[in-house]
Design a protein around this motif. Structure first.
Motif, PDB file in Angstrom:
ATOM      1  N   ASN A  99       0.805  -1.216   0.000  1.00 21.87           N
ATOM      2  CA  ASN A  99       0.000   0.000   0.000  1.00 21.87           C
ATOM      3  C   ASN A  99       0.845   1.276   0.000  1.00 21.87           C
ATOM      4  O   ASN A  99       0.413   2.296  -0.510  1.00 21.87           O
ATOM      5  CB  ASN A  99      -0.962  -0.008   1.183  1.00 21.87           C
ATOM      6  CG  ASN A  99      -2.172  -0.875   0.888  1.00 21.87           C
ATOM      7  OD1 ASN A  99      -2.984  -0.534   0.030  1.00 21.87           O
ATOM      8  ND2 ASN A  99      -2.265  -2.032   1.526  1.00 21.87           N
ATOM      9  N   ARG A 148       4.446   1.210  -0.844  1.00 18.98           N
ATOM     10  CA  ARG A 148       5.555   1.161  -1.807  1.00 18.98           C
ATOM     11  C   ARG A 148       5.502  -0.091  -2.661  1.00 18.98           C
ATOM     12  O   ARG A 148       4.843  -1.067  -2.308  1.00 18.98           O
ATOM     13  CB  ARG A 148       6.880   1.165  -1.039  1.00 18.98           C
ATOM     14  CG  ARG A 148       7.076   2.431  -0.262  1.00 18.98           C
ATOM     15  CD  ARG A 148       8.402   2.476   0.400  1.00 18.98           C
ATOM     16  NE  ARG A 148       8.477   1.677   1.613  1.00 18.98           N
ATOM     17  CZ  ARG A 148       9.472   1.736   2.467  1.00 18.98           C
ATOM     18  NH1 ARG A 148      10.482   2.534   2.233  1.00 18.98           N
ATOM     19  NH2 ARG A 148       9.475   1.001   3.552  1.00 18.98           N
ATOM     20  N   LYS A 204       8.020  -2.969  -4.286  1.00 16.56           N
ATOM     21  CA  LYS A 204       9.384  -3.517  -4.268  1.00 16.56           C
ATOM     22  C   LYS A 204       9.511  -4.496  -5.421  1.00 16.56           C
ATOM     23  O   LYS A 204       8.572  -5.253  -5.690  1.00 16.56           O
ATOM     24  CB  LYS A 204       9.675  -4.246  -2.952  1.00 16.56           C
ATOM     25  CG  LYS A 204       9.652  -3.345  -1.730  1.00 16.56           C
ATOM     26  CD  LYS A 204       8.512  -3.713  -0.843  1.00 16.56           C
ATOM     27  CE  LYS A 204       8.093  -2.569   0.033  1.00 16.56           C
ATOM     28  NZ  LYS A 204       6.735  -2.771   0.566  1.00 16.56           N
ATOM     29  N   ASP A 246       8.076   4.538  -4.588  1.00 17.41           N
ATOM     30  CA  ASP A 246       6.783   4.955  -4.014  1.00 17.41           C
ATOM     31  C   ASP A 246       5.726   4.971  -5.105  1.00 17.41           C
ATOM     32  O   ASP A 246       6.041   5.222  -6.273  1.00 17.41           O
ATOM     33  CB  ASP A 246       6.901   6.387  -3.455  1.00 17.41           C
ATOM     34  CG  ASP A 246       7.780   6.440  -2.221  1.00 17.41           C
ATOM     35  OD1 ASP A 246       7.789   5.453  -1.466  1.00 17.41           O
ATOM     36  OD2 ASP A 246       8.469   7.462  -2.037  1.00 17.41           O
ATOM     37  N   VAL A 283      -1.408  -6.251  -2.818  1.00 19.65           N
ATOM     38  CA  VAL A 283      -2.487  -6.108  -1.829  1.00 19.65           C
ATOM     39  C   VAL A 283      -3.218  -4.782  -2.020  1.00 19.65           C
ATOM     40  O   VAL A 283      -3.941  -4.340  -1.131  1.00 19.65           O
ATOM     41  CB  VAL A 283      -1.953  -6.226  -0.369  1.00 19.65           C
ATOM     42  CG1 VAL A 283      -1.418  -7.604  -0.097  1.00 19.65           C
ATOM     43  CG2 VAL A 283      -0.902  -5.155  -0.063  1.00 19.65           C
ATOM     44  N   GLY A 304       4.369  -3.041   7.923  1.00 23.71           N
ATOM     45  CA  GLY A 304       4.221  -2.183   6.752  1.00 23.71           C
ATOM     46  C   GLY A 304       3.178  -1.111   7.016  1.00 23.71           C
ATOM     47  O   GLY A 304       3.025  -0.649   8.152  1.00 23.71           O
ATOM     48  N   THR A 305       2.427  -0.732   5.987  1.00 19.50           N
ATOM     49  CA  THR A 305       1.366   0.273   6.124  1.00 19.50           C
ATOM     50  C   THR A 305       0.409  -0.186   7.225  1.00 19.50           C
ATOM     51  O   THR A 305       0.013   0.578   8.104  1.00 19.50           O
ATOM     52  CB  THR A 305       0.600   0.401   4.792  1.00 19.50           C
ATOM     53  OG1 THR A 305       1.554   0.431   3.737  1.00 19.50           O
ATOM     54  CG2 THR A 305      -0.266   1.628   4.779  1.00 19.50           C
ATOM     55  N   TRP A 356       2.589   2.354  11.826  1.00 17.33           N
ATOM     56  CA  TRP A 356       3.054   3.594  12.460  1.00 17.33           C
ATOM     57  C   TRP A 356       2.418   4.821  11.833  1.00 17.33           C
ATOM     58  O   TRP A 356       1.885   5.685  12.518  1.00 17.33           O
ATOM     59  CB  TRP A 356       4.573   3.691  12.327  1.00 17.33           C
ATOM     60  CG  TRP A 356       5.244   3.651  13.652  1.00 17.33           C
ATOM     61  CD1 TRP A 356       5.444   4.710  14.486  1.00 17.33           C
ATOM     62  CD2 TRP A 356       5.770   2.499  14.308  1.00 17.33           C
ATOM     63  NE1 TRP A 356       6.063   4.283  15.619  1.00 17.33           N
ATOM     64  CE2 TRP A 356       6.287   2.950  15.533  1.00 17.33           C
ATOM     65  CE3 TRP A 356       5.857   1.161  13.984  1.00 17.33           C
ATOM     66  CZ2 TRP A 356       6.886   2.090  16.438  1.00 17.33           C
ATOM     67  CZ3 TRP A 356       6.456   0.308  14.868  1.00 17.33           C
ATOM     68  CH2 TRP A 356       6.963   0.765  16.086  1.00 17.33           C
ATOM     69  N   GLY A 403       9.420  -5.533   6.711  1.00 18.86           N
ATOM     70  CA  GLY A 403       8.602  -4.358   6.392  1.00 18.86           C
ATOM     71  C   GLY A 403       9.301  -3.067   6.792  1.00 18.86           C
ATOM     72  O   GLY A 403      10.284  -3.072   7.553  1.00 18.86           O
TER      73      GLY A 403
HETATM   74  N1  LIG Z   1      10.554   6.087   2.462  1.00 18.46           N
HETATM   75  C1  LIG Z   1       9.459   5.549   2.994  1.00 18.46           C
HETATM   76  N2  LIG Z   1       8.307   5.543   2.291  1.00 18.46           N
HETATM   77  C2  LIG Z   1       7.188   4.976   2.801  1.00 18.46           C
HETATM   78  N3  LIG Z   1       7.148   4.407   4.034  1.00 18.46           N
HETATM   79  C3  LIG Z   1       8.256   4.391   4.770  1.00 18.46           C
HETATM   80  C4  LIG Z   1       9.471   4.947   4.301  1.00 18.46           C
HETATM   81  N4  LIG Z   1      10.431   4.754   5.250  1.00 18.46           N
HETATM   82  C5  LIG Z   1       9.822   4.104   6.272  1.00 18.46           C
HETATM   83  N5  LIG Z   1       8.526   3.910   6.014  1.00 18.46           N
HETATM   84  C6  LIG Z   1       7.582   3.233   6.906  1.00 18.46           C
HETATM   85  O1  LIG Z   1       7.328   1.981   6.316  1.00 18.46           O
HETATM   86  C7  LIG Z   1       5.927   1.723   6.306  1.00 18.46           C
HETATM   87  C8  LIG Z   1       5.588   0.997   5.013  1.00 18.46           C
HETATM   88  O2  LIG Z   1       6.300  -0.203   4.999  1.00 18.46           O
HETATM   89  P1  LIG Z   1       6.325  -1.141   3.713  1.00 18.46           P
HETATM   90  O3  LIG Z   1       6.939  -0.421   2.565  1.00 18.46           O
HETATM   91  O4  LIG Z   1       6.924  -2.416   4.143  1.00 18.46           O
HETATM   92  O5  LIG Z   1       4.761  -1.283   3.495  1.00 18.46           O
HETATM   93  P2  LIG Z   1       3.950  -1.811   2.273  1.00 18.46           P
HETATM   94  O6  LIG Z   1       4.493  -3.144   1.891  1.00 18.46           O
HETATM   95  O7  LIG Z   1       3.886  -0.801   1.188  1.00 18.46           O
HETATM   96  O8  LIG Z   1       2.543  -1.914   2.942  1.00 18.46           O
HETATM   97  P3  LIG Z   1       1.521  -3.116   3.163  1.00 18.46           P
HETATM   98  O9  LIG Z   1       2.232  -4.397   2.754  1.00 18.46           O
HETATM   99  O10 LIG Z   1       1.182  -3.085   4.613  1.00 18.46           O
HETATM  100  O11 LIG Z   1       0.397  -2.782   2.275  1.00 18.46           O
HETATM  101  C9  LIG Z   1       5.224   3.051   6.418  1.00 18.46           C
HETATM  102  O12 LIG Z   1       4.070   2.903   7.211  1.00 18.46           O
HETATM  103  C10 LIG Z   1       6.245   3.952   7.080  1.00 18.46           C
HETATM  104  O13 LIG Z   1       5.975   4.088   8.467  1.00 18.46           O
END
Ligand SMILES: Nc1ncnc2c1ncn2[C@@H]1O[C@H](COP(=O)(O)OP(=O)(O)OP(=O)(O)O)[C@@H](O)[C@H]1O
Ligand SMILES: CC(C)(CO)[C@@H](O)C(=O)NCCC(=O)O
Length: 280
Positions: A9, A11, A13, A30, A67, A137-138, A160, A245
């Motif tokens: 949600n 980012r 990867k 992003d 997701v 993560g998010t 967070w 995450g």
């Molecule tokens: N540069 C950044 N950009 C976005 N989030 C960041 C960054 N640095 C740290 N974070 C933290 O990382 C979290 C997101 O983690 P991650 O990228 O693992 O999530 P995600 O895989 O996109 O989300 P999910 O899988 O829960 O949908 C954010 O909530 C934030 O607090």
């Protein structure tokens, strides 16, 4: 050459790999903001360096674990078609059982593919003992696996940033304090909290009260859950907490040192590769 994508949600990867390659080397971008008028174009610009290697070669197959909602999924699909029109896209779904992990959900398709990928990877790496697989993560997800790979279920908590976002939307008068935490000054606020205050856990200003509030909310929830399941699964071995995450580094600091814990940054993406290559 294949490409593996974990679309979260916050980012995206990606890992560009030859078939024989073992190590996962994630690159991260992003999502374009919701206000971006040409979201697909902006996404394609960000995505291109992840899909095309230094010699200009692009993958034949792109494996995706997502997701996100349909709208961003479509952006991704269209941007990929623009960058490498010859590539075949394969969207992963959660099976009932794979790589010795059996899903607790009655309808496996309801479980997040990121949670499943993290579980199969954690079980492949440490599967001789019970595991708490935590994806910070998010949203923060916490899944428990028996030593035999049986998924016992999990929890979903606001992460967070999501906690701040909830306060910003529901209590606008806290906006300035929330913003100070969101804009990075928050890092400074949290770094400036004296050690004694950190241990006492009370704030005497709004930003510190919010920062310590989310600290304690997560610390107490996660530690209590880990203590309960450590005890329940004691016959199967000592519980290991495996964290990944964007916020894994922050969360690991809150976990009771009595629980064995490890941060493994590439867990979801490695699980995506594992699931894609698994014979089902
Ligand atoms: N540069 C950044 N950009 C976005 N989030 C960041 C960054 N640095 C740290 N974070 C933290 O990382 C979290 C997101 O983690 P991650 O990228 O693992 O999530 P995600 O895989 O996109 O989300 P999910 O899988 O829960 O949908 C954010 O909530 C934030 O607090
Ligand atoms: C909970 C999130 C958002 C964490 O990334 C994701 O795994 C998801 O959308 N899951 C679907 C719902 C579930 O896992 O029960």
């Amino acid at each position: 050459m294949n490409c593996y994508i974990d679309a979260g949600n916050s980012r995206i990867k990606a890992h560009l790999a030859r078939r024989s390659q073992k190590d996962v080397e994630p690159a991260m971008i992003d999502w374009p903001p919701a206000t971006e008028p040409d979201a697909v174009g902006a996404l394609a610009t960000r995505l291109e360096p992840l899909l095309v290697d230094e010699k200009g070669r692009s993958p034949k197959q792109i494996v995706l674990a997502s997701v996100v909602e349909d709208r961003r999924r479509e952006w991704l699909e269209t941007a990929i078609a623009e960058i490498c029109p010859q590539a075949q896209c394969r969207w992963l779904t959660v099976p009932r059982k794979c790589c010795h992990v059996r899903v607790a959900y009655e309808s496996p398709e309801g479980l997040g593919i990121d949670r499943f990928c993290a579980m199969i990877e954690a079980h492949a790496r440490h599967g001789d003992r019970p595991l708490a697989v935590i994806n910070a993560g998010t949203a923060i997800t916490l899944d428990v696996l028996g030593a035999d790979g049986q998924h016992l279920g999990g929890l979903i908590l606001p992460g967070w940033r999501a906690q701040l976002e909830a306060l910003r939307v529901t209590t606008p008068a806290l906006g300035a304090a929330v913003e100070s935490l969101e804009t990075g000054e928050g890092g400074a606020v949290s770094a400036e909290i004296p050690e004694a205050t950190r241990r006492l856990g009370l704030g005497a200003d709004t930003a510190t009260a919010i920062e310590l509030g989310r600290h304690w909310l997560l610390a107490s929830g996660v530690n209590q859950m880990l203590a309960v399941w450590q005890e329940r699964l004691a016959d199967e071995g000592e519980l290991l907490a495996v964290l990944s995450g964007g916020d894994a580094g922050r969360l690991v600091d809150l976990i009771d040192p009595a629980i064995e814990q490890r941060v493994e940054d590439d867990l979801v993406l490695s699980g995506v590769v594992r699931l894609a290559r698994a014979r089902r």
